[in-house]
Design a protein around this motif. Sequence first.
Motif, PDB file in Angstrom:
ATOM      1  N   THR A 116      -2.262  16.465   4.776  1.00  0.00           N
ATOM      2  CA  THR A 116      -2.004  17.330   3.636  1.00  0.00           C
ATOM      3  C   THR A 116      -1.626  18.707   4.141  1.00  0.00           C
ATOM      4  O   THR A 116      -2.028  19.088   5.232  1.00  0.00           O
ATOM      5  N   PRO A 117      -0.866  19.463   3.355  1.00  0.00           N
ATOM      6  CA  PRO A 117      -0.457  20.783   3.836  1.00  0.00           C
ATOM      7  C   PRO A 117      -1.629  21.720   4.088  1.00  0.00           C
ATOM      8  O   PRO A 117      -1.606  22.505   5.022  1.00  0.00           O
ATOM      9  N   VAL A 118      -2.635  21.635   3.209  1.00  0.00           N
ATOM     10  CA  VAL A 118      -3.780  22.527   3.344  1.00  0.00           C
ATOM     11  C   VAL A 118      -5.068  21.740   3.175  1.00  0.00           C
ATOM     12  O   VAL A 118      -5.107  20.735   2.471  1.00  0.00           O
ATOM     13  N   TYR A 119      -6.127  22.224   3.772  1.00  0.00           N
ATOM     14  CA  TYR A 119      -7.440  21.596   3.622  1.00  0.00           C
ATOM     15  C   TYR A 119      -7.821  21.533   2.150  1.00  0.00           C
ATOM     16  O   TYR A 119      -7.651  22.493   1.413  1.00  0.00           O
ATOM     17  N   GLY A 120      -8.274  20.380   1.705  1.00  0.00           N
ATOM     18  CA  GLY A 120      -8.680  20.197   0.318  1.00  0.00           C
ATOM     19  C   GLY A 120      -7.608  19.572  -0.544  1.00  0.00           C
ATOM     20  O   GLY A 120      -7.864  19.192  -1.678  1.00  0.00           O
ATOM     21  N   GLY A 121      -6.394  19.448  -0.014  1.00  0.00           N
ATOM     22  CA  GLY A 121      -5.378  18.687  -0.719  1.00  0.00           C
ATOM     23  C   GLY A 121      -4.324  19.512  -1.435  1.00  0.00           C
ATOM     24  O   GLY A 121      -3.318  18.985  -1.866  1.00  0.00           O
ATOM     25  N   GLY A 122      -4.544  20.814  -1.614  1.00  0.00           N
ATOM     26  CA  GLY A 122      -3.533  21.625  -2.278  1.00  0.00           C
ATOM     27  C   GLY A 122      -3.207  21.098  -3.667  1.00  0.00           C
ATOM     28  O   GLY A 122      -4.087  20.711  -4.419  1.00  0.00           O
ATOM     29  N   ASN A 123      -1.935  21.049  -4.005  1.00  0.00           N
ATOM     30  CA  ASN A 123      -1.517  20.576  -5.320  1.00  0.00           C
ATOM     31  C   ASN A 123      -1.188  19.094  -5.324  1.00  0.00           C
ATOM     32  O   ASN A 123      -1.285  18.442  -6.359  1.00  0.00           O
ATOM     33  N   GLY A 124      -0.798  18.579  -4.199  1.00  0.00           N
ATOM     34  CA  GLY A 124      -0.288  17.208  -4.161  1.00  0.00           C
ATOM     35  C   GLY A 124      -1.201  16.198  -3.505  1.00  0.00           C
ATOM     36  O   GLY A 124      -0.805  15.064  -3.286  1.00  0.00           O
ATOM     37  N   GLY A 125      -2.424  16.593  -3.208  1.00  0.00           N
ATOM     38  CA  GLY A 125      -3.342  15.649  -2.607  1.00  0.00           C
ATOM     39  C   GLY A 125      -2.945  15.310  -1.180  1.00  0.00           C
ATOM     40  O   GLY A 125      -2.178  16.005  -0.526  1.00  0.00           O
ATOM     41  N   TYR A 126      -3.501  14.209  -0.719  1.00  0.00           N
ATOM     42  CA  TYR A 126      -3.286  13.745   0.643  1.00  0.00           C
ATOM     43  C   TYR A 126      -2.274  12.611   0.650  1.00  0.00           C
ATOM     44  O   TYR A 126      -2.213  11.808  -0.282  1.00  0.00           O
ATOM     45  N   THR A 127      -1.508  12.531   1.727  1.00  0.00           N
ATOM     46  CA  THR A 127      -0.587  11.420   1.946  1.00  0.00           C
ATOM     47  C   THR A 127      -1.194  10.499   2.980  1.00  0.00           C
ATOM     48  O   THR A 127      -1.573  10.958   4.066  1.00  0.00           O
ATOM     49  N   PHE A 128      -1.294   9.226   2.636  1.00  0.00           N
ATOM     50  CA  PHE A 128      -1.916   8.253   3.525  1.00  0.00           C
ATOM     51  C   PHE A 128      -0.872   7.381   4.204  1.00  0.00           C
ATOM     52  O   PHE A 128       0.186   7.074   3.632  1.00  0.00           O
ATOM     53  N   GLY A 129      -1.211   6.965   5.422  1.00  0.00           N
ATOM     54  CA  GLY A 129      -0.435   5.936   6.086  1.00  0.00           C
ATOM     55  C   GLY A 129      -0.778   4.571   5.520  1.00  0.00           C
ATOM     56  O   GLY A 129      -1.682   4.444   4.678  1.00  0.00           O
ATOM     57  N   SER A 130      -0.099   3.552   5.988  1.00  0.00           N
ATOM     58  CA  SER A 130      -0.277   2.201   5.450  1.00  0.00           C
ATOM     59  C   SER A 130      -1.421   1.456   6.125  1.00  0.00           C
ATOM     60  O   SER A 130      -1.757   0.351   5.710  1.00  0.00           O
ATOM     61  N   GLY A 131      -2.020   2.040   7.145  1.00  0.00           N
ATOM     62  CA  GLY A 131      -3.219   1.466   7.733  1.00  0.00           C
ATOM     63  C   GLY A 131      -2.986   0.637   8.975  1.00  0.00           C
ATOM     64  O   GLY A 131      -1.890   0.114   9.202  1.00  0.00           O
ATOM     65  N   THR A 132      -4.049   0.520   9.773  1.00  0.00           N
ATOM     66  CA  THR A 132      -4.084  -0.364  10.940  1.00  0.00           C
ATOM     67  C   THR A 132      -5.281  -1.276  10.786  1.00  0.00           C
ATOM     68  O   THR A 132      -6.407  -0.800  10.640  1.00  0.00           O
ATOM     69  N   ARG A 133      -5.028  -2.576  10.777  1.00  0.00           N
ATOM     70  CA  ARG A 133      -6.118  -3.559  10.690  1.00  0.00           C
ATOM     71  C   ARG A 133      -6.546  -3.926  12.105  1.00  0.00           C
ATOM     72  O   ARG A 133      -5.775  -4.509  12.851  1.00  0.00           O
TER      73      ARG A 133
END
Lengths: 115, 107
Positions: A94-111
Motif C-alpha cells: 500500500t502507498p502508506v501505512y494503514g491503507g490510505g484511501n485504496g486499501g492494500y493490494t494483494f498478490g495471488s499467493g504462494t501455496r
Amino acid sequence: NAGVTQTPKFQVLKTGQSMTLQCAQDMNHEYMSWYRQDPGMGLRLIHYSVGAGITDQGEVPNGYNVSRSTTEDFPLRLLSAAPSQTSVYFCASTPVYGGGNGGYTFGSGTRLTVV
Amino acid sequence: SQQGEEDPQALSIQEGENATMNCSYKTSINNLQWYRQNSGRGLVHLILIRSNEREKHSGRLRVTLDTSKKSSSLLITASRAADTASYFCANDYKLSFGAGTTVTVRA
C-alpha cells in the motif's frame, strides 16, 4: 501495471530445506507485508516493512526472515522449513501505512507444502 | 491474537437477498477496511471507512462503523452468485485480519 507479483505459485519443500518466496510490486508503494493464511485462522501477519531498509516483526515471525533493499522487492525467507509452515502465503502493499484511501493490494499467493 | 473478528463464520442466502456480516475489533483505529477473497485467490479491497465516518456506500455495498462499540458491519444488497466468497475486515493496526465470513449465494 502488474500490481503485486508473487513467485512461485506452488512449492513443495522437504523438512529442513530453505527457500525464498519472492514478492515484487511496481506501484512504488512504501509499505509491504507478508501474511500466512491457514484454514479457520484468517490471515496472520508475519513481517512488514514501512520502506526500503526498514522491516519489523508481525504476529508470527518465528522461522521467517525478511529484508527490503529496494522499494519494489520484499522477499520472505524460510530458514529451515517445518511442516507447521505449510500454508498459503500472501504479500500485500500500500502507498502508506494503514491503507490510505485504496486499501492494500494483494498478490495471488504462494501455496507452500512442507513434507 | 487477531485484532478483528467477523460474525457469522458462514452465511448462506438466496440470490437477490441481502447479506449482512459483522466485525468487531480490539484496538483504536484510524480506519477499517473490508476485503473479499474468492476461493484460491488473493484478497481484493472493497471499501474503507475512516474512524470519523459512520456509514459509507459503494455500489451494492454499505458499511457502518461504531467506534464506541468497536464494531462494523458490511451489507451486500441484492446478492448475486458472483458474491460467493469470503469477506474479511481489517483494521489499520498492522492490517490485522479476522477469520472471515464465508458467504454462499444460492441460485
